[in-house]
Design an enzyme around this catalytic site. Structure first.
Site, mmCIF file in Angstrom:
data_model
loop_
_atom_site.group_PDB
_atom_site.id
_atom_site.type_symbol
_atom_site.label_atom_id
_atom_site.label_comp_id
_atom_site.label_asym_id
_atom_site.label_seq_id
_atom_site.Cartn_x
_atom_site.Cartn_y
_atom_site.Cartn_z
ATOM 1 N N ASN A 143 0.800 -1.123 -0.093
ATOM 2 C CA ASN A 143 0.011 0.088 0.000
ATOM 3 C C ASN A 143 0.816 1.287 0.078
ATOM 4 O O ASN A 143 1.972 1.197 0.427
ATOM 5 C CB ASN A 143 -0.788 -0.096 1.298
ATOM 6 N N ASP B 66 -2.295 0.326 8.390
ATOM 7 C CA ASP B 66 -0.887 1.122 8.045
ATOM 8 C C ASP B 66 0.002 0.660 8.848
ATOM 9 O O ASP B 66 0.792 1.512 9.035
ATOM 10 C CB ASP B 66 -1.282 2.607 7.991
ATOM 11 N N HIS C 259 0.926 5.180 1.561
ATOM 12 C CA HIS C 259 0.303 5.854 2.521
ATOM 13 C C HIS C 259 1.034 7.182 2.565
ATOM 14 O O HIS C 259 2.079 7.223 2.620
ATOM 15 C CB HIS C 259 0.339 5.181 3.979
ATOM 16 N N SER D 191 5.021 6.710 2.149
ATOM 17 C CA SER D 191 5.489 5.419 2.627
ATOM 18 C C SER D 191 4.827 4.248 1.792
ATOM 19 O O SER D 191 3.598 4.421 1.763
ATOM 20 C CB SER D 191 5.312 5.029 4.151
HETATM 21 C C1 GAR Z 1 -2.787 9.332 -2.639
HETATM 22 O O1 GAR Z 1 -2.285 10.364 -1.914
HETATM 23 C C2 GAR Z 1 -2.619 8.153 -1.429
HETATM 24 O O2 GAR Z 1 -1.342 8.070 -0.819
HETATM 25 C C3 GAR Z 1 -3.748 8.152 -0.651
HETATM 26 O O3 GAR Z 1 -4.832 8.621 -1.364
HETATM 27 C C4 GAR Z 1 -4.361 9.369 -2.532
HETATM 28 C C5 GAR Z 1 -5.084 8.575 -3.754
HETATM 29 O O4 GAR Z 1 -4.629 9.524 -4.870
HETATM 30 N N1 GAR Z 1 -3.801 7.122 0.128
HETATM 31 C C6 GAR Z 1 -4.529 6.881 1.488
HETATM 32 O O5 GAR Z 1 -4.787 7.945 1.878
HETATM 33 C C7 GAR Z 1 -4.487 5.545 2.093
HETATM 34 N N2 GAR Z 1 -5.119 5.642 3.398
HETATM 35 P P1 GAR Z 1 -4.718 8.724 -6.236
HETATM 36 O O6 GAR Z 1 -5.956 7.823 -6.366
HETATM 37 O O7 GAR Z 1 -4.539 9.745 -7.096
HETATM 38 O O8 GAR Z 1 -3.486 7.755 -6.393
#
Ligand code: GAR
Length: 191
Positions: free
Chosen positions: A107, A145, A109, A136
């Site tokens: 994943n 996480d 994060h 990360s």
């Molecule tokens: C990203 O910033 C990712 O790191 C975060 O959501 C966004 C997704 O953007 N993930 C989390 O918050 C997980 N808990 P994307 O759909 O454009 O890749």
């Protein structure tokens, strides 16, 4: 090449970065499937434009988390997926699913784990007065996480930053980090 699926819920910019990296025939993973739990996720169309099979499995159509995950697991198994990348996938997975895919699910994060597990990571880093923030890629384990970190990147926090500006400045780092982390994991799996 390691047959990989990307799980998304929205915009899908991390997914696009992974698909783009995997267009290089020397990249050790092949993105064979994109699954969104939200039928309206922007990322589904972006994946299809890139020629990747993209489907939605709407969690709201299932009475329980277990029933949703059984369907997810079936789609992944039917496609002979060997590795899962969660990329903005906003569903908490049950221990059943995580155990089934243990060692084969990662994943991204938006924090410097172990700091700020869960949501609103940018605002929390600002509220804490942190001088740096980051992202990360980590193994998915039973603790949310909480799995071992594979790779991280950081940026300095500016005193003018807002949660939005920090998220915007962090995104390009995420898009650089995730393809590197996936390449490392895929090479390790093959060896
Ligand atoms: C990203 O910033 C990712 O790191 C975060 O959501 C966004 C997704 O953007 N993930 C989390 O918050 C997980 N808990 P994307 O759909 O454009 O890749």
């Amino acid at each position: 090449r390691v047959k990989t699926a990307v799980l998304i819920s929205g915009r899908g910019s991390n997914m696009v970065a992974l698909v783009t990296a995997a267009q290089d025939p020397n990249y050790p993973a092949d993105i064979a499937l994109v699954i969104s739990n939200r039928p309206k996720a922007k990322g589904l169309g972006r994946a299809q434009e890139l020629g990747v099979t993209a489907i939605s499995i709407d969690h709201k159509a299932y009475a329980t988390r277990e029933a949703f995950e059984a369907e997810l697991d079936k789609a992944l198994s039917d496609a002979k997926i060997e590795l899962i990348c969660c990329a903005g996938f906003m569903r908490v997975l049950t221990p059943w699913f995580i155990n089934r895919w243990e060692g084969r699910i990662i994943n991204i994060h938006p924090s410097l784990l172990p700091k700020y597990k869960g949501l609103n990571t940018h605002a929390r880093a600002l509220d804490a007065g942190d001088r740096e923030h980051g992202c990360s890629v980590h193994w998915v384990s039973a603790e949310l996480d909480g799995g071992a970190v594979i790779k991280q990147m950081s940026i300095p926090i500016d005193h003018r930053d807002t949660a939005e500006s920090l998220a915007d400045r962090l995104l390009p780092l995420e898009l650089a980090l995730y393809p590197k982390a996936l390449a490392q994991v895929a090479r390790d799996i093959k060896n």
